[in-house]
Design a protein around this motif. Sequence first.
Motif, PDB file in Angstrom:
ATOM      1  N   ALA A   1       0.831  -1.204   0.000  1.00 40.92           N
ATOM      2  CA  ALA A   1       0.000   0.000   0.000  1.00 40.92           C
ATOM      3  C   ALA A   1       0.865   1.254   0.000  1.00 40.92           C
ATOM      4  O   ALA A   1       0.568   2.233  -0.703  1.00 40.92           O
ATOM      5  CB  ALA A   1      -0.928  -0.011   1.211  1.00 40.92           C
ATOM      6  N   LYS A   2       1.952   1.227   0.757  1.00 38.86           N
ATOM      7  CA  LYS A   2       2.861   2.374   0.796  1.00 38.86           C
ATOM      8  C   LYS A   2       3.519   2.591  -0.561  1.00 38.86           C
ATOM      9  O   LYS A   2       3.643   3.728  -1.036  1.00 38.86           O
ATOM     10  CB  LYS A   2       3.923   2.158   1.873  1.00 38.86           C
ATOM     11  N   ILE A   3       3.917   1.495  -1.196  1.00 37.65           N
ATOM     12  CA  ILE A   3       4.539   1.603  -2.525  1.00 37.65           C
ATOM     13  C   ILE A   3       3.564   2.203  -3.528  1.00 37.65           C
ATOM     14  O   ILE A   3       3.919   3.082  -4.318  1.00 37.65           O
ATOM     15  CB  ILE A   3       5.033   0.221  -3.001  1.00 37.65           C
ATOM     16  N   ARG A   4       2.310   1.744  -3.496  1.00 39.24           N
ATOM     17  CA  ARG A   4       1.309   2.264  -4.434  1.00 39.24           C
ATOM     18  C   ARG A   4       1.067   3.752  -4.210  1.00 39.24           C
ATOM     19  O   ARG A   4       0.872   4.506  -5.166  1.00 39.24           O
ATOM     20  CB  ARG A   4       0.005   1.466  -4.291  1.00 39.24           C
ATOM     21  N   ARG A   5       1.061   4.184  -2.956  1.00 39.57           N
ATOM     22  CA  ARG A   5       0.882   5.621  -2.679  1.00 39.57           C
ATOM     23  C   ARG A   5       2.055   6.425  -3.235  1.00 39.57           C
ATOM     24  O   ARG A   5       1.865   7.493  -3.826  1.00 39.57           O
ATOM     25  CB  ARG A   5       0.749   5.852  -1.170  1.00 39.57           C
ATOM     26  N   LEU A   6       3.263   5.909  -3.068  1.00 31.35           N
ATOM     27  CA  LEU A   6       4.446   6.621  -3.549  1.00 31.35           C
ATOM     28  C   LEU A   6       4.495   6.670  -5.076  1.00 31.35           C
ATOM     29  O   LEU A   6       5.005   7.631  -5.657  1.00 31.35           O
ATOM     30  CB  LEU A   6       5.714   5.955  -3.005  1.00 31.35           C
ATOM     31  N   LEU A   7       3.968   5.627  -5.720  1.00 29.78           N
ATOM     32  CA  LEU A   7       3.965   5.596  -7.186  1.00 29.78           C
ATOM     33  C   LEU A   7       3.126   6.718  -7.785  1.00 29.78           C
ATOM     34  O   LEU A   7       3.299   7.073  -8.956  1.00 29.78           O
ATOM     35  CB  LEU A   7       3.445   4.240  -7.683  1.00 29.78           C
ATOM     36  N   GLU A   8       2.240   7.282  -7.005  1.00 30.52           N
ATOM     37  CA  GLU A   8       1.410   8.386  -7.483  1.00 30.52           C
ATOM     38  C   GLU A   8       2.135   9.719  -7.413  1.00 30.52           C
ATOM     39  O   GLU A   8       1.613  10.737  -7.851  1.00 30.52           O
ATOM     40  CB  GLU A   8       0.123   8.449  -6.658  1.00 30.52           C
ATOM     41  N   THR A   9       3.322   9.719  -6.860  1.00 31.45           N
ATOM     42  CA  THR A   9       4.115  10.948  -6.748  1.00 31.45           C
ATOM     43  C   THR A   9       5.367  10.827  -7.603  1.00 31.45           C
ATOM     44  O   THR A   9       5.745   9.735  -8.038  1.00 31.45           O
ATOM     45  CB  THR A   9       4.528  11.204  -5.284  1.00 31.45           C
ATOM     46  N   GLU A  10       6.022  11.950  -7.854  1.00 35.91           N
ATOM     47  CA  GLU A  10       7.257  11.958  -8.631  1.00 35.91           C
ATOM     48  C   GLU A  10       8.433  11.793  -7.668  1.00 35.91           C
ATOM     49  O   GLU A  10       9.045  12.761  -7.228  1.00 35.91           O
ATOM     50  CB  GLU A  10       7.382  13.244  -9.435  1.00 35.91           C
ATOM     51  N   CYS A  11       8.724  10.565  -7.319  1.00 32.89           N
ATOM     52  CA  CYS A  11       9.817  10.290  -6.392  1.00 32.89           C
ATOM     53  C   CYS A  11      10.541   9.027  -6.840  1.00 32.89           C
ATOM     54  O   CYS A  11      10.085   8.316  -7.734  1.00 32.89           O
ATOM     55  CB  CYS A  11       9.294  10.139  -4.963  1.00 32.89           C
ATOM     56  N   THR A  12      11.662   8.771  -6.211  1.00 35.95           N
ATOM     57  CA  THR A  12      12.423   7.551  -6.459  1.00 35.95           C
ATOM     58  C   THR A  12      12.179   6.579  -5.313  1.00 35.95           C
ATOM     59  O   THR A  12      12.266   6.963  -4.146  1.00 35.95           O
ATOM     60  CB  THR A  12      13.931   7.857  -6.563  1.00 35.95           C
ATOM     61  N   ILE A  13      11.847   5.343  -5.645  1.00 36.30           N
ATOM     62  CA  ILE A  13      11.592   4.318  -4.627  1.00 36.30           C
ATOM     63  C   ILE A  13      12.692   3.269  -4.706  1.00 36.30           C
ATOM     64  O   ILE A  13      12.964   2.718  -5.778  1.00 36.30           O
ATOM     65  CB  ILE A  13      10.224   3.642  -4.841  1.00 36.30           C
ATOM     66  N   VAL A  14      13.332   3.007  -3.595  1.00 36.26           N
ATOM     67  CA  VAL A  14      14.363   1.970  -3.520  1.00 36.26           C
ATOM     68  C   VAL A  14      13.825   0.833  -2.663  1.00 36.26           C
ATOM     69  O   VAL A  14      13.456   1.035  -1.499  1.00 36.26           O
ATOM     70  CB  VAL A  14      15.667   2.525  -2.910  1.00 36.26           C
ATOM     71  N   LEU A  15      13.753  -0.353  -3.245  1.00 37.23           N
ATOM     72  CA  LEU A  15      13.252  -1.518  -2.527  1.00 37.23           C
ATOM     73  C   LEU A  15      14.426  -2.369  -2.062  1.00 37.23           C
ATOM     74  O   LEU A  15      15.274  -2.755  -2.870  1.00 37.23           O
ATOM     75  CB  LEU A  15      12.325  -2.343  -3.426  1.00 37.23           C
ATOM     76  N   VAL A  16      14.478  -2.646  -0.774  1.00 35.36           N
ATOM     77  CA  VAL A  16      15.569  -3.423  -0.194  1.00 35.36           C
ATOM     78  C   VAL A  16      15.007  -4.668   0.481  1.00 35.36           C
ATOM     79  O   VAL A  16      14.110  -4.582   1.323  1.00 35.36           O
ATOM     80  CB  VAL A  16      16.357  -2.585   0.844  1.00 35.36           C
ATOM     81  N   ASN A  17      15.494  -5.831   0.064  1.00 29.68           N
ATOM     82  CA  ASN A  17      15.074  -7.105   0.667  1.00 29.68           C
ATOM     83  C   ASN A  17      13.558  -7.307   0.562  1.00 29.68           C
ATOM     84  O   ASN A  17      12.902  -7.761   1.498  1.00 29.68           O
ATOM     85  CB  ASN A  17      15.513  -7.157   2.146  1.00 29.68           C
ATOM     86  N   THR A  18      13.004  -6.970  -0.596  1.00 22.39           N
ATOM     87  CA  THR A  18      11.546  -7.046  -0.783  1.00 22.39           C
ATOM     88  C   THR A  18      11.141  -8.166  -1.739  1.00 22.39           C
ATOM     89  O   THR A  18      10.054  -8.124  -2.325  1.00 22.39           O
ATOM     90  CB  THR A  18      11.009  -5.712  -1.314  1.00 22.39           C
ATOM     91  N   GLU A  19      11.994  -9.161  -1.896  1.00 21.97           N
ATOM     92  CA  GLU A  19      11.738 -10.200  -2.899  1.00 21.97           C
ATOM     93  C   GLU A  19      10.380 -10.879  -2.734  1.00 21.97           C
ATOM     94  O   GLU A  19       9.731 -11.231  -3.716  1.00 21.97           O
ATOM     95  CB  GLU A  19      12.838 -11.277  -2.841  1.00 21.97           C
ATOM     96  N   ARG A  20       9.928 -11.033  -1.491  1.00 24.86           N
ATOM     97  CA  ARG A  20       8.693 -11.803  -1.285  1.00 24.86           C
ATOM     98  C   ARG A  20       7.438 -11.071  -1.744  1.00 24.86           C
ATOM     99  O   ARG A  20       6.379 -11.682  -1.851  1.00 24.86           O
ATOM    100  CB  ARG A  20       8.560 -12.207   0.175  1.00 24.86           C
ATOM    101  N   ILE A  21       7.523  -9.780  -2.055  1.00 17.54           N
ATOM    102  CA  ILE A  21       6.341  -9.072  -2.557  1.00 17.54           C
ATOM    103  C   ILE A  21       6.481  -8.685  -4.033  1.00 17.54           C
ATOM    104  O   ILE A  21       5.589  -8.064  -4.595  1.00 17.54           O
ATOM    105  CB  ILE A  21       6.031  -7.809  -1.723  1.00 17.54           C
TER     106      ILE A  21
END
Length: 244
Positions: free
Chosen positions: A219-239
């Motif tokens: 849910a947090k990732i989806r909210r951030l995707l609506e903004t102009e930002c950079t998202i770094v995913l660390v150790n998120t393989e299971r999702i």
Amino acid sequence: SQAGLEDLITLAKGCIKRGGEEASEETASKAELNYITGLCKGYQEVTCDPAFAKLFHHRDLIYLLRHHYRHKLLATSTKIRRNPTFLLRALEENFGGVSKEDFKRLANLFFGAVYECVKGDGVDFPPSLADGERLHCRDSVQILKDLKDQSHCDAGMEILRTGSLWAPRFQMIIDPTEDYTCLSAMQQMEILDVDSTHIIHMSSLSGDQAELHNAEVLAKIRRLLETECTIVLVNTERIHGSLY
């Protein structure tokens, strides 16, 4: 089996477009078609080389050609760029991931092939990196900085918003450290902007592997995707399977 030159040229014409139409004898100049042929011949030589055969494939040629089209689109130019520095930058971003020595050899295969195809067109194109003035390879840090600048320019952001295929290519960075030192280094070198970068880290603790926690992170990732930002995913393989 290796693709034939004519098949590669047909593929290339479909990648470098003008006004939504495929590049052809009517929509592209003879000099442009010679340049495209040179790129295809260079790609053939690279994929016939045992050192590169298993590393590079048609998708790399396609992205190389899209790199040329993207410049034409962003600069509202009527022609694709055919200068040596532009080709070197395009190769760095789409045929990298090898040692400096191997990359120079790879680039020389492309330069030699392009030179043979355009030398009769009045284009001042060197047959190798050593023969060109001011042809200096960038290091990995500078390449990433330049890619960041490309993707954040106004025209580039508009392309990204429209979901166009002509956006800059994604780059994979392999961090060999166990404490994610690469992330802090990228922030210090201003490859990642501290203010606009969100790092989402998922731990391996049993309490953090519950489905509810996974849903909260998504849910947090989806909210951030609506903004102009950079998202770094660390150790998120299971999702990762839920992100497609």
